[in-house]
Every structure is written in C-alpha cells, then in structure tokens.
Design a protein around this motif. Structure first.
Motif, PDB file in Angstrom:
ATOM      1  N   SER A  71      15.963   7.247   0.654  1.00 41.11           N
ATOM      2  CA  SER A  71      14.835   7.666  -0.179  1.00 41.11           C
ATOM      3  C   SER A  71      13.757   8.353   0.659  1.00 41.11           C
ATOM      4  O   SER A  71      13.558   8.034   1.829  1.00 41.11           O
ATOM      5  CB  SER A  71      14.235   6.439  -0.878  1.00 41.11           C
ATOM      6  N   SER A  72      13.054   9.268   0.014  1.00 41.45           N
ATOM      7  CA  SER A  72      11.916   9.912   0.682  1.00 41.45           C
ATOM      8  C   SER A  72      10.628   9.121   0.495  1.00 41.45           C
ATOM      9  O   SER A  72       9.605   9.449   1.089  1.00 41.45           O
ATOM     10  CB  SER A  72      11.723  11.327   0.122  1.00 41.45           C
ATOM     11  N   PHE A  73      10.673   8.080  -0.325  1.00 45.11           N
ATOM     12  CA  PHE A  73       9.486   7.266  -0.575  1.00 45.11           C
ATOM     13  C   PHE A  73       9.264   6.267   0.563  1.00 45.11           C
ATOM     14  O   PHE A  73      10.218   5.716   1.114  1.00 45.11           O
ATOM     15  CB  PHE A  73       9.612   6.519  -1.903  1.00 45.11           C
TER      16      PHE A  73
ATOM     17  N   ASP B 297      17.748   3.949  -7.947  1.00 46.57           N
ATOM     18  CA  ASP B 297      17.127   4.877  -8.892  1.00 46.57           C
ATOM     19  C   ASP B 297      16.107   5.718  -8.134  1.00 46.57           C
ATOM     20  O   ASP B 297      15.103   5.204  -7.639  1.00 46.57           O
ATOM     21  CB  ASP B 297      16.444   4.082 -10.009  1.00 46.57           C
ATOM     22  N   SER B 298      16.359   7.025  -8.042  1.00 51.87           N
ATOM     23  CA  SER B 298      15.537   7.896  -7.201  1.00 51.87           C
ATOM     24  C   SER B 298      14.106   8.069  -7.703  1.00 51.87           C
ATOM     25  O   SER B 298      13.266   8.610  -6.979  1.00 51.87           O
ATOM     26  CB  SER B 298      16.198   9.273  -7.065  1.00 51.87           C
ATOM     27  N   ASP B 299      13.807   7.597  -8.921  1.00 53.84           N
ATOM     28  CA  ASP B 299      12.416   7.630  -9.384  1.00 53.84           C
ATOM     29  C   ASP B 299      11.572   6.562  -8.684  1.00 53.84           C
ATOM     30  O   ASP B 299      10.341   6.623  -8.701  1.00 53.84           O
ATOM     31  CB  ASP B 299      12.340   7.436 -10.901  1.00 53.84           C
TER      32      ASP B 299
ATOM     33  N   ASN C 104       0.805  -1.226   0.000  1.00 52.05           N
ATOM     34  CA  ASN C 104       0.000   0.000   0.000  1.00 52.05           C
ATOM     35  C   ASN C 104       0.834   1.271   0.000  1.00 52.05           C
ATOM     36  O   ASN C 104       0.286   2.376   0.054  1.00 52.05           O
ATOM     37  CB  ASN C 104      -0.936   0.007   1.213  1.00 52.05           C
ATOM     38  N   ASP C 105       2.161   1.129  -0.067  1.00 54.18           N
ATOM     39  CA  ASP C 105       3.056   2.291  -0.025  1.00 54.18           C
ATOM     40  C   ASP C 105       3.749   2.492  -1.366  1.00 54.18           C
ATOM     41  O   ASP C 105       4.972   2.639  -1.439  1.00 54.18           O
ATOM     42  CB  ASP C 105       4.111   2.116   1.069  1.00 54.18           C
ATOM     43  N   ILE C 106       2.977   2.510  -2.431  1.00 56.13           N
ATOM     44  CA  ILE C 106       3.555   2.645  -3.761  1.00 56.13           C
ATOM     45  C   ILE C 106       3.505   4.101  -4.209  1.00 56.13           C
ATOM     46  O   ILE C 106       2.422   4.699  -4.327  1.00 56.13           O
ATOM     47  CB  ILE C 106       2.808   1.756  -4.775  1.00 56.13           C
ATOM     48  N   GLN C 107       4.664   4.666  -4.445  1.00 60.23           N
ATOM     49  CA  GLN C 107       4.776   6.023  -4.993  1.00 60.23           C
ATOM     50  C   GLN C 107       6.054   6.083  -5.815  1.00 60.23           C
ATOM     51  O   GLN C 107       7.106   5.597  -5.389  1.00 60.23           O
ATOM     52  CB  GLN C 107       4.792   7.071  -3.880  1.00 60.23           C
TER      53      GLN C 107
END
Length: 301
Positions: free
Chosen positions: A177-179, A132-134, A112-115
């Motif tokens: 990562s900020s994700f 990969d920061s994307d 549920n944490d997909i961004q």
C-alpha cells in the motif's frame, strides 16, 4: 458468562453460534476541514456504523450484555480530493471489572497516519483474504482484531493470539500500500510496530501479565483489595523485563501504561508505605515516562 469464558476458551472456540461481539461507538469529526460538503462526514459515520453492526469477527457467542465496549473516533483534518481523506483515529477499548460497577480502559491510542478513500453510497465490505486499496476497511479491521486480541488476553491466558494473527495478516497484505502506518519505516508508533510487539517473543511476558493484571488483580479486588493490589504490583514488576529487554521498540508497553497510569496511581494511593515504595520503584523502570504522575503515590494517604 464472559468470566466463565475465561476458563473454557478452547471449548467456546468450537461453537458454531455467533453474535455481534462489539458495542462500538463511532464518531467522525471534521471541524478543521473548511469549505467542504459536511454531509459526507455524516454519511461516512453512518456507513461505518452499519458496517460494524453487520460484521461478525469471531465464532464465539456473545450475549448483549457481554459485548465488548470500544470506540473509534475519526478526526478528519484534510479532504485531499472528493473521496480521499486524511486525519487521525483515536481507538479506545474498555472492560468491566468483576463484581463491580468499575470499567477499566485496556487500550487507548491515537493513530496519526490515517488516510483513506471513501465513496458515498458504496457499502463497506471486508474480505479477510485481500487488502482493500481504499484503506478504510483494513484500518477498521486491523483495530477490531487488535482490540479483540487485547480483550481476550485479559480474560484467558494468551486468549487473544488468534486475533493478533488476524491483525498481522492485514499488516502483511498492506505492505504494498502507498498509505502510511503499515510499514516498519513509516515511524516507530504505527500499526506495523503495534502488531510486531504483540507477536514478538520478548512480549510473551506482556501477554501473561495483561491476564494477571486483570484476572488476578482487578477482578479480585472486590473480594480482597490487598490480594488484588499485590497481583497488580507483581504484574508491573514483571513488565519491567519487557522494558529492559526491548532493544528497539516497546510501543505496546507504552500504550499499556498510557491506558493504566491513572488507574495505577489510584490503586496504590493509600496503600501501606512499603507497598507504595515498591510500586514506585518498579514503575520507575517499567514506565519512566509517567514518573511525575506516579510520584503522587509516594506521599498519598
């Protein structure tokens, strides 16, 4: 060949010949996103499919019929900007059962944490030595390696260890990562805890019983239902220890039973009463969350 592979894993790891390992179905749903260019989601799916078809993940040789069956289903719930998306990802892994037409689900979860960011027209590439920061390719690569770990574990004892290590490397790279989903404090049901469980000493029993459940259990049932069912009971009984010894988080064990609960009900329904009672007793400890489902075993005929 996949079954022969279970016994010669070490030899095969040295082969230089490679072939595509996965038969992976990919979908991108966006029904809940309003007022956006829907073509971007078709392009996203096509880019993901092209990436998966081109990427080689192991050094092992797979015949077409041996490819690992899996699915990655994205449900995009929000388009944050022109190239940034948020949603969920459902991951499912399946495995054929020896000498039968039956296919068993070995892994089934929803993240549920997909961004991530996706730039149309830009090819997707994977560099195992950097993050990969994307965030899109790392998400895919993590779950591919994790699924490889699970699949190989079901064919050879601890055969999935190299792939769990690869998945761990991605988690480690993503710590800056900020994700969401990569860190211990992002929740208790995420990628961090998934790989933490897989490599935790407490889960050594889990890997052993993942093998026993499939190779000594399901794969033997065409020859002897009784022998296969007994092996599956033994695995469930051993998995109680994982549950009992997990002081913080047993997410991986929970996901195992998410994938297997219906199958277990079918396996033990109609078994001799003593076997049904023993199975139910073990399941009450190993997987109490699904006990209402397992209670069907008790009175089955």
């Amino acid at each position: 060949m996949r079954y022969l592979f279970a016994f010669v894993f070490a030899a095969l790891m040295s082969l230089s010949a490679v072939a595509q390992e996965l038969q992976c179905s990919i979908s991108v749903q966006s029904a809940s996103v309003q007022g956006t260019n829907k073509q971007v989601y078709d392009n996203m799916r096509n880019a993901l499919q092209d990436f998966m078809k081109a990427q080689i993940w192991t050094s092992d040789k797979f015949d077409t019929k041996e490819r690992i069956e899996c699915s990655l289903n994205f449900n995009i719930t929000e388009q944050i900007s022109s190239n940034e998306f948020k949603g969920t990802l459902t991951v499912q892994l399946r495995r054929p059962v020896y000498n039968s037409a039956y296919t068993t689900t070995t892994f089934n979860m929803q993240d549920n944490d997909i961004q991530f960011r996706y730039n149309e027209g830009q090819p997707l590439t994977f560099n195992p030595s950097s993050y990969d920061s994307d965030n899109l390719v790392p998400l895919i690569a993590f779950y591919v390696y994790f699924m490889l770990g699970i699949d190989y574990d079901t064919f050879s004892l601890n055969g999935g260890s190299p792939y769990f290590k690869q998945a761990e490397a991605i988690v480690n790279q993503a710590q800056s990562s900020s994700f969401a989903g990569w860190k211990s404090f992002d929740g208790t049901k995420n990628r961090y805890w998934l790989i933490n469980n897989a490599l935790d000493d407490n889960h050594k029993i889990f890997h052993r019983e993942l093998y026993n459940y499939h190779r000594r259990g399901l794969d033997q049932m065409a020859e002897s239902v009784d022998r296969g069912r007994q092996a599956i009971y033994n695995s469930i009984d051993q998995l109680k220890k994982v549950k009992q010894n997990s002081t913080r988080n047993a997410y991986l064990l929970t996901l195992f039973f998410t994938a297997k609960s219906d199958e277990i009900v079918n396996i033990f329904s109609g078994a001799p009463q003593m076997e049904r009672d023993k199975a139910l007793e073990a399941l009450q400890v190993a997987d109490p969350a699904n006990i209402s489902k397992y209670n069907k075993i008790k009175n089955s005929k």
